[in-house]
Scaffold this motif. Structure first.
Motif, PDB file in Angstrom:
ATOM      1  N   ALA A 144      29.261  67.694   0.529  1.00  0.00           N
ATOM      2  CA  ALA A 144      29.819  69.032   0.317  1.00  0.00           C
ATOM      3  C   ALA A 144      28.992  70.093   1.034  1.00  0.00           C
ATOM      4  CB  ALA A 144      29.888  69.334  -1.181  1.00  0.00           C
ATOM      5  N   LEU A 145      27.657  69.985   0.945  1.00  0.00           N
ATOM      6  CA  LEU A 145      26.793  70.969   1.598  1.00  0.00           C
ATOM      7  C   LEU A 145      26.916  70.915   3.113  1.00  0.00           C
ATOM      8  CD1 LEU A 145      23.589  70.653  -0.614  1.00  0.00           C
ATOM      9  CD2 LEU A 145      25.101  72.636  -0.456  1.00  0.00           C
ATOM     10  N   ILE A 146      27.039  69.715   3.653  1.00  0.00           N
ATOM     11  CA  ILE A 146      27.223  69.578   5.108  1.00  0.00           C
ATOM     12  C   ILE A 146      28.506  70.285   5.536  1.00  0.00           C
ATOM     13  CG2 ILE A 146      27.766  67.912   6.937  1.00  0.00           C
ATOM     14  CD1 ILE A 146      25.831  65.971   5.436  1.00  0.00           C
ATOM     15  N   ALA A 204      31.142  74.953   8.076  1.00  0.00           N
ATOM     16  CA  ALA A 204      32.092  76.071   7.992  1.00  0.00           C
ATOM     17  C   ALA A 204      31.387  77.410   8.165  1.00  0.00           C
ATOM     18  CB  ALA A 204      32.827  76.025   6.651  1.00  0.00           C
ATOM     19  N   LEU A 205      30.171  77.527   7.632  1.00  0.00           N
ATOM     20  CA  LEU A 205      29.414  78.773   7.775  1.00  0.00           C
ATOM     21  C   LEU A 205      29.109  79.064   9.246  1.00  0.00           C
ATOM     22  CD1 LEU A 205      27.748  81.139   6.632  1.00  0.00           C
ATOM     23  CD2 LEU A 205      25.812  79.554   6.438  1.00  0.00           C
ATOM     24  N   MET A 245      22.156  81.596  14.226  1.00  0.00           N
ATOM     25  CA  MET A 245      21.631  81.891  12.900  1.00  0.00           C
ATOM     26  C   MET A 245      22.173  80.897  11.880  1.00  0.00           C
ATOM     27  SD  MET A 245      21.535  85.466  10.772  1.00  0.00           S
ATOM     28  CE  MET A 245      23.269  85.485  10.289  1.00  0.00           C
ATOM     29  N   GLY A 246      23.451  80.540  12.011  1.00  0.00           N
ATOM     30  CA  GLY A 246      24.023  79.535  11.125  1.00  0.00           C
ATOM     31  C   GLY A 246      23.384  78.171  11.320  1.00  0.00           C
ATOM     32  N   ALA A 273      23.564  66.977  10.624  1.00  0.00           N
ATOM     33  CA  ALA A 273      24.949  66.569  10.368  1.00  0.00           C
ATOM     34  C   ALA A 273      25.884  67.771  10.324  1.00  0.00           C
ATOM     35  CB  ALA A 273      25.035  65.784   9.058  1.00  0.00           C
ATOM     36  N   ALA A 274      25.440  68.872   9.700  1.00  0.00           N
ATOM     37  CA  ALA A 274      26.291  70.068   9.612  1.00  0.00           C
ATOM     38  C   ALA A 274      26.533  70.666  10.995  1.00  0.00           C
ATOM     39  CB  ALA A 274      25.641  71.100   8.693  1.00  0.00           C
ATOM     40  N   ALA A 275      25.458  70.829  11.783  1.00  0.00           N
ATOM     41  CA  ALA A 275      25.626  71.380  13.130  1.00  0.00           C
ATOM     42  C   ALA A 275      26.407  70.415  14.012  1.00  0.00           C
ATOM     43  CB  ALA A 275      24.254  71.674  13.743  1.00  0.00           C
TER      44      ALA A 275
END
Length: 210
Positions: free
Chosen positions: A31-33, A38-39, A63-64, A79-81
């Motif tokens: 969920a955090l990823i 999305a951010l 910045m994100g 993973a998020a990026a």
């Protein structure tokens, strides 16, 4: 034959476990990823600031990316990026200027975009050590160093290489083009460090698990 009370096994207390997805990754991490991917996309939609004539504007994407590494740590930050970059390359218009698709790899910003996951990884590695070992009063300056180190070691070198290759210019000329992004990166890194320090003071478990 009866069992002596001292020999009877005491039932083990219930130990709370994190919910896990079928692949074994904690659902909270998944969920955090997604939230941080999305951010980064939302920050990319902020009006870009044109710089020069070479087509790479100043945006809030970096910045994100820094926030993803500073808050989530190295692997979830990567993973998020990486998820953000992958979705953009697959065609979602989530890059700056509502761009998307593999065509961006032929543009001047290609190196910067491809470096985002590595920048988050580098920042996250340093941030994890900071939150684990440093006193809280040092978190913000050290997290700032973590964010700016990710830019220095990943984003800017890859961006310079991308400018040189896609614009067919020398590395020195590409370096001079890249310098205009440094003041903005300092401001964005400071902002990301301040936000990450607040998150870790309120919820240090997000990065450091007991």
């Amino acid at each position: 034959m009866t069992t002596h009370p001292a020999e009877q096994q005491t039932p083990a207390p219930d130990v709370p476990r994190r919910r896990r997805s079928r692949g074994g990754i904690p659902a909270q991490s998944i969920a955090l990823i997604g939230v941080f991917a999305a951010l980064i996309a939302v920050l990319a939609f902020a009006p870009p600031i044109p710089v020069g004539s070479f087509g790479v504007p100043i945006t809030l994407q970096t910045m994100g990316v820094a926030l993803a590494g500073l808050v989530l740590g190295p692997w979830r930050g990567l993973a998020a990026a990486g998820l953000y970059v992958a979705l953009g390359l697959l065609g979602l218009p989530i890059f700056a200027g509502f761009a998307g698709g593999f065509g961006v790899l032929a543009g001047p910003s290609a190196g910067y975009l491809l470096a985002f996951p590595i920048a988050a990884l580098v920042s996250g590695l340093i941030a994890r050590a900071v939150v684990r070992r440093a006193a809280r009063r040092w978190w913000m300056p050290l997290l700032f160093l973590a964010a700016i180190t990710g830019s220095i070691l990943a984003t800017h070198p890859a961006g310079i290489l991308g400018l040189s290759l896609n614009l067919q210019i020398g590395v020195r000329e590409a370096l001079m083009m890249d310098i205009v992004f440094w003041p903005g990166d300092v401001v964005k890194s400071l902002t990301a460090a301040a936000a990450a320090a607040l998150v870790h003071r309120a919820a240090p478990w997000v990065l450091v698990r007991r």
